[in-house]
Scaffold this motif. Sequence first.
Motif, mmCIF file in Angstrom:
data_model
loop_
_atom_site.group_PDB
_atom_site.id
_atom_site.type_symbol
_atom_site.label_atom_id
_atom_site.label_comp_id
_atom_site.label_asym_id
_atom_site.label_seq_id
_atom_site.Cartn_x
_atom_site.Cartn_y
_atom_site.Cartn_z
ATOM 1 N N TYR A 131 0.870 -1.252 0.002
ATOM 2 C CA TYR A 131 -0.134 0.096 0.021
ATOM 3 C C TYR A 131 0.822 1.079 0.091
ATOM 4 C CZ TYR A 131 0.663 -0.612 5.178
ATOM 5 O OH TYR A 131 1.423 -0.880 6.009
ATOM 6 N N THR A 132 0.078 2.321 -0.379
ATOM 7 C CA THR A 132 0.886 3.665 -0.365
ATOM 8 C C THR A 132 0.674 4.289 0.986
ATOM 9 O OG1 THR A 132 0.655 3.796 -2.707
ATOM 10 C CG2 THR A 132 0.913 5.931 -1.306
ATOM 11 N N VAL A 133 1.939 5.028 1.557
ATOM 12 C CA VAL A 133 1.925 5.633 2.722
ATOM 13 C C VAL A 133 1.846 7.231 2.156
ATOM 14 C CG1 VAL A 133 3.086 6.425 4.698
ATOM 15 C CG2 VAL A 133 2.935 3.870 4.072
ATOM 16 N N ARG A 134 1.149 8.090 2.566
ATOM 17 C CA ARG A 134 0.936 9.323 2.371
ATOM 18 C C ARG A 134 1.659 10.287 3.431
ATOM 19 N NH1 ARG A 134 -4.467 8.304 1.160
ATOM 20 N NH2 ARG A 134 -5.258 9.238 3.035
ATOM 21 N N VAL A 135 2.467 10.787 2.933
ATOM 22 C CA VAL A 135 3.321 11.853 3.865
ATOM 23 C C VAL A 135 3.286 13.236 3.892
ATOM 24 C CG1 VAL A 135 5.759 12.364 4.443
ATOM 25 C CG2 VAL A 135 5.302 10.119 3.568
ATOM 26 N N ARG A 136 2.807 13.851 5.393
ATOM 27 C CA ARG A 136 2.567 14.953 5.351
ATOM 28 C C ARG A 136 4.023 15.694 5.834
ATOM 29 N NH1 ARG A 136 -2.916 14.599 8.932
ATOM 30 N NH2 ARG A 136 -3.826 12.988 7.712
ATOM 31 N N GLY A 137 4.227 16.867 4.898
ATOM 32 C CA GLY A 137 5.572 17.591 5.488
ATOM 33 C C GLY A 137 5.472 18.327 6.603
ATOM 34 N N GLY A 138 6.291 19.104 6.591
ATOM 35 C CA GLY A 138 6.338 20.155 7.726
ATOM 36 C C GLY A 138 6.684 19.742 9.149
ATOM 37 N N HIS A 139 7.365 18.614 9.222
ATOM 38 C CA HIS A 139 7.558 18.171 10.839
ATOM 39 C C HIS A 139 8.996 17.472 10.489
ATOM 40 C CE1 HIS A 139 7.777 16.135 14.638
ATOM 41 N NE2 HIS A 139 6.626 16.983 14.836
ATOM 42 N N PRO A 140 9.842 17.519 11.358
ATOM 43 C CA PRO A 140 11.114 16.747 11.217
ATOM 44 C C PRO A 140 10.966 15.343 11.306
ATOM 45 C CG PRO A 140 11.325 18.772 13.099
ATOM 46 C CD PRO A 140 9.796 18.581 12.775
ATOM 47 N N VAL A 141 9.956 14.856 11.725
ATOM 48 C CA VAL A 141 10.065 13.115 11.537
ATOM 49 C C VAL A 141 9.860 12.868 10.058
ATOM 50 C CG1 VAL A 141 8.621 11.128 12.246
ATOM 51 C CG2 VAL A 141 9.140 13.076 14.041
ATOM 52 N N THR A 142 8.953 13.657 9.545
ATOM 53 C CA THR A 142 8.908 13.452 7.961
ATOM 54 C C THR A 142 9.551 14.242 6.889
ATOM 55 O OG1 THR A 142 6.796 14.501 8.258
ATOM 56 C CG2 THR A 142 6.484 12.040 8.621
ATOM 57 N N ALA A 143 10.319 14.858 7.427
ATOM 58 C CA ALA A 143 11.098 15.893 6.624
ATOM 59 C C ALA A 143 11.950 15.373 5.518
ATOM 60 C CB ALA A 143 12.081 16.859 7.410
ATOM 61 N N MET A 145 10.863 13.594 3.045
ATOM 62 C CA MET A 145 10.291 12.507 2.572
ATOM 63 C C MET A 145 8.950 12.738 1.725
ATOM 64 S SD MET A 145 10.149 9.863 5.694
ATOM 65 C CE MET A 145 10.043 8.512 4.735
ATOM 66 N N ALA A 146 8.745 11.891 0.722
ATOM 67 C CA ALA A 146 7.440 11.996 -0.038
ATOM 68 C C ALA A 146 6.768 10.609 0.054
ATOM 69 C CB ALA A 146 8.070 12.026 -1.695
ATOM 70 N N ASP A 147 5.631 10.657 -0.567
ATOM 71 C CA ASP A 147 4.699 9.552 -0.400
ATOM 72 C C ASP A 147 5.500 8.229 -0.917
ATOM 73 O OD1 ASP A 147 2.902 11.116 0.264
ATOM 74 O OD2 ASP A 147 1.608 10.947 -1.735
ATOM 75 N N PHE A 148 5.362 6.982 -0.218
ATOM 76 C CA PHE A 148 6.076 5.888 -0.680
ATOM 77 C C PHE A 148 5.194 4.647 -0.507
ATOM 78 C CE2 PHE A 148 6.788 6.506 4.059
ATOM 79 C CZ PHE A 148 6.630 5.118 4.489
ATOM 80 N N VAL A 149 5.614 3.500 -1.235
ATOM 81 C CA VAL A 149 4.789 2.102 -1.122
ATOM 82 C C VAL A 149 5.606 1.277 -0.343
ATOM 83 C CG1 VAL A 149 4.233 0.409 -2.535
ATOM 84 C CG2 VAL A 149 3.974 2.540 -3.515
#
Length: 249
Positions: A131-143, A145-149
């Motif tokens: 499945y695809t994980v949609r990433v929300r930016g703007g935070h150091p934990v997900t900095a 990063m883009a959506d990924f499978v």
Amino acid sequence: MRLSRPLRALVVVDGTDLHHDLLGASSALRDIVLEGGVVADRAVGADRFVDPLPVTAEADVYVLYRSSTHLAPEQQAALSAAVAAGKGLVVLHSSNLFGFEEGGIDADQVAYELVGSRYVSHGDAGSEGTYTVRVRGGHPVTAHMADFVIEDEYYVIECRDDVTVLADRTTPEGGTQPIVYVREHGEGRVVYVALGHDMRAWGSPHFRQVVRQAVLWAGGVGLDAVASWSTRFPLGNGRFIGPDGGAPA
């Protein structure tokens, strides 16, 4: 590149290896933390929070990988107090199995309030898939990063209202389920990542990146430091994981 101050993490596994490879997880997670330039040790059992020997007391961040429905009241209280006093906590996959033993969720209320969620089921789609994980930016934990499978277990979780979701997935029914979220607990920081059933997830560069950055953020490392080196995988190979598609550094 090195941190401006030493940061120590302790990977703690707990429970039975019937459904999850705890020994494999401890090794893989330690390697992931080390990739981020963080000193990492491994340990077994949640009793160490009750009687914190130096390796536990000196850790800045706990990385928790549990495969058990039992967390004793004194273990819950000790871990909650440590995080409230300033320790970081990164909670992975099945570590939020709360409310399944005698006493229900009331017996695990301290841990539930600390972690911020509890596992409910795998959902109607079965236990695992791609499945695809949609990433929300703007935070150091997900900095960076883009959506990924990813190929991993499906988790349906129930979250408290005070969590900030940083990544999610669409369910087969058309709803959404959190994959990564953060919350604060007293003086400490908590990150939950629903991913991580086995080596398929542990080997994913995207999983590895989010765990590294979760440890750094939970340990108080700023976004400027994350931007400088946490995006590298493996550390030092000169390639980036993110929207640029792996452009040379």
